[in-house]
Write a protein that holds these residues in place. Structure first.
Motif, PDB file in Angstrom:
ATOM      1  N   VAL A   1      -8.431  -9.583  -9.955  1.00  0.00           N
ATOM      2  CA  VAL A   1      -8.888 -10.462  -8.744  1.00  0.00           C
ATOM      3  C   VAL A   1     -10.412 -10.247  -8.638  1.00  0.00           C
ATOM      4  O   VAL A   1     -10.868  -8.946  -8.484  1.00  0.00           O
ATOM      5  CB  VAL A   1      -8.131 -10.404  -7.275  1.00  0.00           C
TER       6      VAL A   1
ATOM      7  N   LEU B   1      -6.807   6.720  -9.772  1.00  0.00           N
ATOM      8  CA  LEU B   1      -5.642   6.719  -8.645  1.00  0.00           C
ATOM      9  C   LEU B   1      -4.329   7.581  -9.111  1.00  0.00           C
ATOM     10  O   LEU B   1      -3.400   8.087  -8.509  1.00  0.00           O
ATOM     11  CB  LEU B   1      -4.995   5.326  -8.349  1.00  0.00           C
TER      12      LEU B   1
ATOM     13  N   GLU C   1       0.698  -1.141   0.042  1.00  0.00           N
ATOM     14  CA  GLU C   1      -0.160  -0.075  -0.020  1.00  0.00           C
ATOM     15  C   GLU C   1       0.818   1.386  -0.010  1.00  0.00           C
ATOM     16  O   GLU C   1       0.671   2.451  -0.465  1.00  0.00           O
ATOM     17  CB  GLU C   1      -1.121  -0.074   1.309  1.00  0.00           C
TER      18      GLU C   1
ATOM     19  N   ALA D   1       1.943   1.648  -3.397  1.00  0.00           N
ATOM     20  CA  ALA D   1       1.001   2.423  -4.282  1.00  0.00           C
ATOM     21  C   ALA D   1       0.846   3.826  -3.782  1.00  0.00           C
ATOM     22  O   ALA D   1       0.470   4.791  -4.744  1.00  0.00           O
ATOM     23  CB  ALA D   1      -0.454   1.799  -4.062  1.00  0.00           C
TER      24      ALA D   1
ATOM     25  N   PHE E   1      -3.752  -8.934  -1.384  1.00  0.00           N
ATOM     26  CA  PHE E   1      -2.986  -8.193  -2.218  1.00  0.00           C
ATOM     27  C   PHE E   1      -3.239  -7.264  -3.340  1.00  0.00           C
ATOM     28  O   PHE E   1      -2.785  -6.141  -3.434  1.00  0.00           O
ATOM     29  CB  PHE E   1      -1.910  -9.141  -2.767  1.00  0.00           C
ATOM     30  N   TYR E   2      -4.335  -7.504  -3.814  1.00  0.00           N
ATOM     31  CA  TYR E   2      -5.003  -6.828  -4.781  1.00  0.00           C
ATOM     32  C   TYR E   2      -5.286  -5.503  -4.130  1.00  0.00           C
ATOM     33  O   TYR E   2      -5.326  -4.170  -4.508  1.00  0.00           O
ATOM     34  CB  TYR E   2      -6.264  -7.602  -5.440  1.00  0.00           C
ATOM     35  N   LEU E   3      -6.124  -5.328  -3.052  1.00  0.00           N
ATOM     36  CA  LEU E   3      -6.465  -4.267  -2.501  1.00  0.00           C
ATOM     37  C   LEU E   3      -5.399  -3.466  -1.894  1.00  0.00           C
ATOM     38  O   LEU E   3      -5.454  -2.238  -2.095  1.00  0.00           O
ATOM     39  CB  LEU E   3      -7.435  -4.524  -1.203  1.00  0.00           C
ATOM     40  N   ARG E   4      -4.357  -4.276  -1.469  1.00  0.00           N
ATOM     41  CA  ARG E   4      -3.228  -3.403  -1.145  1.00  0.00           C
ATOM     42  C   ARG E   4      -2.471  -2.649  -1.904  1.00  0.00           C
ATOM     43  O   ARG E   4      -1.992  -1.551  -1.823  1.00  0.00           O
ATOM     44  CB  ARG E   4      -2.454  -4.338  -0.099  1.00  0.00           C
ATOM     45  N   SER E   5      -2.477  -3.346  -2.985  1.00  0.00           N
ATOM     46  CA  SER E   5      -1.690  -2.853  -4.248  1.00  0.00           C
ATOM     47  C   SER E   5      -2.300  -1.605  -4.980  1.00  0.00           C
ATOM     48  O   SER E   5      -1.872  -0.793  -5.689  1.00  0.00           O
ATOM     49  CB  SER E   5      -1.532  -3.975  -5.437  1.00  0.00           C
ATOM     50  N   ARG E   6      -3.664  -1.470  -4.419  1.00  0.00           N
ATOM     51  CA  ARG E   6      -4.539  -0.156  -4.685  1.00  0.00           C
ATOM     52  C   ARG E   6      -4.163   1.157  -3.557  1.00  0.00           C
ATOM     53  O   ARG E   6      -4.876   1.928  -3.648  1.00  0.00           O
ATOM     54  CB  ARG E   6      -5.846  -0.388  -5.081  1.00  0.00           C
ATOM     55  N   GLY E   7      -3.557   0.815  -2.883  1.00  0.00           N
ATOM     56  CA  GLY E   7      -3.385   1.724  -1.672  1.00  0.00           C
ATOM     57  C   GLY E   7      -4.142   1.280  -0.261  1.00  0.00           C
ATOM     58  O   GLY E   7      -3.873   2.277   0.504  1.00  0.00           O
ATOM     59  N   VAL E   8      -4.799   0.269  -0.331  1.00  0.00           N
ATOM     60  CA  VAL E   8      -5.698   0.323   0.895  1.00  0.00           C
ATOM     61  C   VAL E   8      -4.825  -0.286   1.778  1.00  0.00           C
ATOM     62  O   VAL E   8      -4.321  -1.557   1.666  1.00  0.00           O
ATOM     63  CB  VAL E   8      -6.808  -0.694   0.508  1.00  0.00           C
ATOM     64  N   PRO E   9      -4.612   0.205   2.970  1.00  0.00           N
ATOM     65  CA  PRO E   9      -3.832  -0.575   4.122  1.00  0.00           C
ATOM     66  C   PRO E   9      -4.350  -1.693   4.581  1.00  0.00           C
ATOM     67  O   PRO E   9      -5.318  -2.157   4.332  1.00  0.00           O
ATOM     68  CB  PRO E   9      -3.888   0.547   5.480  1.00  0.00           C
ATOM     69  N   ALA E  10      -3.310  -2.485   4.787  1.00  0.00           N
ATOM     70  CA  ALA E  10      -3.707  -4.206   5.179  1.00  0.00           C
ATOM     71  C   ALA E  10      -4.807  -4.226   6.180  1.00  0.00           C
ATOM     72  O   ALA E  10      -5.622  -5.117   5.814  1.00  0.00           O
ATOM     73  CB  ALA E  10      -2.393  -4.937   5.959  1.00  0.00           C
TER      74      ALA E  10
ATOM     75  N   ALA F   1      -7.592   6.331   0.864  1.00  0.00           N
ATOM     76  CA  ALA F   1      -6.372   5.746   1.553  1.00  0.00           C
ATOM     77  C   ALA F   1      -5.207   6.367   1.084  1.00  0.00           C
ATOM     78  O   ALA F   1      -4.227   6.695   1.691  1.00  0.00           O
ATOM     79  CB  ALA F   1      -6.626   4.180   1.275  1.00  0.00           C
ATOM     80  N   GLN F   2      -5.194   6.432  -0.256  1.00  0.00           N
ATOM     81  CA  GLN F   2      -3.943   7.053  -0.988  1.00  0.00           C
ATOM     82  C   GLN F   2      -3.764   8.527  -0.583  1.00  0.00           C
ATOM     83  O   GLN F   2      -2.400   8.812  -0.233  1.00  0.00           O
ATOM     84  CB  GLN F   2      -3.906   6.635  -2.493  1.00  0.00           C
TER      85      GLN F   2
ATOM     86  N   PHE G   1     -14.782   0.173  -3.396  1.00  0.00           N
ATOM     87  CA  PHE G   1     -13.384  -0.330  -3.516  1.00  0.00           C
ATOM     88  C   PHE G   1     -12.704   0.834  -4.175  1.00  0.00           C
ATOM     89  O   PHE G   1     -11.535   1.213  -3.313  1.00  0.00           O
ATOM     90  CB  PHE G   1     -13.478  -1.504  -4.381  1.00  0.00           C
TER      91      PHE G   1
ATOM     92  N   ALA H   1      -6.837 -11.564  -2.918  1.00  0.00           N
ATOM     93  CA  ALA H   1      -7.613 -10.385  -2.764  1.00  0.00           C
ATOM     94  C   ALA H   1      -7.014  -9.377  -1.786  1.00  0.00           C
ATOM     95  O   ALA H   1      -6.998  -8.216  -1.877  1.00  0.00           O
ATOM     96  CB  ALA H   1      -9.195 -10.637  -2.144  1.00  0.00           C
TER      97      ALA H   1
ATOM     98  N   PHE I   1      -3.301  -5.741 -13.363  1.00  0.00           N
ATOM     99  CA  PHE I   1      -3.112  -7.144 -13.055  1.00  0.00           C
ATOM    100  C   PHE I   1      -3.263  -8.084 -14.464  1.00  0.00           C
ATOM    101  O   PHE I   1      -4.090  -7.590 -15.293  1.00  0.00           O
ATOM    102  CB  PHE I   1      -3.990  -7.816 -12.019  1.00  0.00           C
TER     103      PHE I   1
END
Lengths: 251, 426
Positions: free
Chosen positions: A90, A164, A75, A78, B377-386, A107-108, A100, B375, A86
């Motif tokens: 997913v 983003l 994150e 990002a 990782f997908y969310l985190r890769s978009r900047g959503v914290p774990a 968040a960013q 989402f 899923a 991807f």
């Protein structure tokens, strides 16, 4: 922008070296393409850069505008401006696409110390951007990628990218599973985002995508390394002759 | 046949601590229920039906004390227009309750149905519970019928303008409450009943629900946040032709919860949906035991149960669909799933189908798993914290159960509570 030096990566679970010294520099505003045979490490490179679990960096470095990427959580990468489209987006049942997107955008912004977008501003922006990608309101309401066709999933990736506004976009085989029209639509989406401050790393098997997204530099990756770099003509060469000649040449 | 000695001793000990409420028209029903308890004996850990949940503390003579949980959070459903019926430690509280008159429904206290001539309630009290004793015995429900000290009779004759809200306040650390409600929904009538609160340190609740042809009932319940409380609840429902019954239960916290639902579809084209979402930590133990009988043509039943467990919490699901001979065109669906947020938690599931008709569609599934790493990782890769991503995926996991609530705003209330639970545990 993106600087990769002597990157060595192995699988965490087994003693298998995938990347064996990748060197790559992508300057701001440029589009670089990576081509290469199956198993050459292209997708691994994209996952390692975005911070997926399961890989161990044994040597080398990767920085984005001087910031060490490999030390950051996914994150944080990002928020630093990295985006991975991807190869297989997913499906997340139960999480609405809008929720989402809004969660991700805010968040960013929060991570960068910016104010969150208001619901109204967000909606306005997402609707406008979705429209250019021919993503209808219904798709935005559905759970993330659930029941989406291959083309819809890839368009959804580009929508996320547009929302983003990353600095460095990695497209992992974004053309896979797309028909000609969908590829055109996705490419137009990407081209619309091309900007002096934004770079792209386009991973693909086929020259076809590069007809639409014109690269500045083409790299050939084989056996965990960049073995040859050149202009767009390199992609055409691969298209006509396959990888055999190039690989023979470098060995 | 005599009971095994240990069971006899335990049953005697419990019964000797109780006294049959006297007088009124329920006496015969209470005595019959007491006889059922004496014949069956109270549950023990050796009983197959109690294999995954230890009944000891539910059965023993004295309730284990439970701390009363205090916080400044608005109680569930506070924000909505509703008719409040308040029980404090299992005793009706007229002061805190609303006036019980509302168009389309008649509400009486249990003790009043004995004085007045409320035939339907008298004829229902203990009847569905007794029917529900076969093929599986439910002695705690019979105990409830015999000894319930309070409760209400709700007669839905029209479409009340607001939900009827049963509020169960836990005030005393040593409280031990037995409540019994009877509900009848007349043809074409429709109502929503809300229940919330822990009720008591130990709570034994029984609800008998009779839905006439084309009647509809929605039940949404939240079992409070008092972690040390113990509860055994039973819901017995009988559904007539083209009737609808939808029930949803939210459980956060609770060292011991056993929620049994016994549903009988007796009229053609009836629909029953029983759903539950629970989230728990540590010594949390939650048991959903469901028995649905299809005894008519073209009926639909759904069981949707989701559990999020962590830090060693335990979830139990025992669910059965029985399709009787002649119950053709049955559509039965059952899903029970757990999300285990660590390696210490456990989920024990026993899904069962028993089918005697040949033209039915029944499916059941039970899964247990961790957060989907891809899923995440997908969310985190978009900047959503774990942690946010984990919460999002946890809520998504629970969504299928919450979606069983027809009223979106009630579903929203439930989601808010779930979000609260998640955020408290970051």
């Amino acid at each position: 922008m993106l600087e990769i030096k002597n990157l060595h990566v192995k699988l965490e679970e087994e003693d298998k070296q995938i990347l064996k010294g990748v060197d790559l520099t992508v300057e701001a505003g440029k589009v670089h393409a990576i081509m290469g045979p199956n198993g050459s490490g292209k997708s691994t490179l994209s996952y390692v850069l975005s911070g997926r679990d399961g890989y161990e960096v044994t040597d080398g470095a990767a920085t984005l505008d001087g910031e060490d990427l490999l030390d950051l959580e996914p994150e944080e990468r990002a928020a630093a401006g990295l985006f991975l489209a991807f190869q297989y987006p997913v499906e997340i049942p139960g999480v609405g696409n809008m929720t989402f997107l809004r969660t991700a955008v805010n968040a960013q912004r929060k991570a960068r110390g910016e104010d969150e977008l208001s619901a109204a501003d967000f909606l306005k922006e997402v609707r406008a951007k979705a429209k250019t990608l021919k993503i209808d309101a219904e798709m935005l309401k559905r759970p993330v990628n659930v029941g989406f066709s291959g083309g819809e999933k890839k368009r959804n990736e580009i929508l996320q990218m547009a929302m983003l506004e990353p600095k460095m976009c990695i497209l992992d085989e974004t053309d896979s599973g797309l028909d000609v029209d969908a590829m055109k639509l996705v490419s137009e989406g990407v081209n619309a985002l091309r900007d002096a401050g934004r770079s792209f790393l386009v991973i693909t098997h086929y020259q076809r995508l590069l007809d639409h997204i014109k690269p500045d530099v083409v790299h050939i990756m084989a056996n965990g390394r960049i073995v040859k770099s050149g202009g767009p003509e390199l992609a055409l060469e691969v298209e006509h002759n396959g990888y055999a000649d190039i690989l023979a040449e470098v060995v | 046949m005599a009971l095994p000695e240990l069971k006899q001793t335990a049953t005697d000990a419990r019964l000797s601590a109780l006294e049959l409420p006297k007088g009124g028209c329920l006496t015969a029903a209470r005595q019959a229920a007491l006889a059922r308890v004496q014949t069956m004996g109270l549950p023990s850990r050796r009983d197959e039906y109690w294999k995954y949940t230890r009944p000891d503390t539910l059965v023993q003579a004295e309730a284990v004390p439970a701390a009363v949980f205090h916080n400044d959070e608005e109680p569930m459903f506070s924000n909505r227009d509703r008719l409040r019926i308040v029980f404090v430690d299992g005793v009706f509280d007229a002061e805190q309750s609303d006036d019980l008159t509302l168009e389309g429904v008649r509400i009486d206290r249990l003790e009043d149905i004995c004085c007045t001539d409320i035939h339907w309630a008298r004829d229902l009290y203990g009847v569905l519970e007794a029917r529900g004793q076969t093929p599986v015995e439910r002695p705690l429900a019979a105990l409830n019928t015999a000894f319930a000290t309070d409760g209400v009779a709700i007669h839905v004759t029209g479409t009340p303008s607001k939900p009827i809200s049963l509020v169960y306040i836990h005030a005393n650390e040593a409280s031990d409450a037995i409540l019994h409600h009877v509900i009848r929904v007349e043809p074409g009538a429709e109502a929503t009943i809300l229940e919330n609160g822990p009720a008591a340190s130990r709570f034994n609740k029984c609800m008998e629900i009779d839905i006439a042809d084309t009647g509809k009932l929605h039940l949404v319940r939240a079992q409070g946040r008092d972690h040390e409380r113990r509860a055994a609840t039973h819901m017995f429902a009988r559904l007539g032709t083209e009737s609808v019954f939808k029930s949803f239960t939210l459980t956060v916290n609770g060292v011991l919860t056993r929620n049994e639902a016994v549903i009988e579809l007796t009229g053609d084209d009836a629909v029953a949906h029983i759903a539950g979402a629970c989230v728990g930590d540590g010594d949390f133990h939650h048991d959903d035991t469901v028995f649905i009988t299809h005894d008519a043509v073209n009926c639909e039943s759904r069981q949707v149960f989701k559990k999020v467990l962590r830090n060693g919490a335990t979830g139990v699901f025992q669910g059965k669909i029985l399709v009787k001979e002649g119950a053709q065109k049955t559509d039965g669906y059952q899903i029970s799933q757990s999300l285990l947020l660590d390696d210490d938690s456990q989920f024990l599931a026993k899904p069962e189908l028993e089918i005697y008709a040949d033209d039915v569609a029944c499916s059941h599934g039970s899964t247990s798993g961790a957060i989907d790493e891809t899923a995440l990782f997908y969310l985190r890769s978009r900047g959503v914290p774990a942690d946010v991503a984990t919460d999002l995926l946890t809520l998504a996991f629970l969504a299928e159960a919450v979606e069983e609530i027809e009223d979106d705003s009630l579903a929203g209330d439930i989601v808010e509570r779930l979000e609260g639970w998640l955020s408290r545990r970051r």
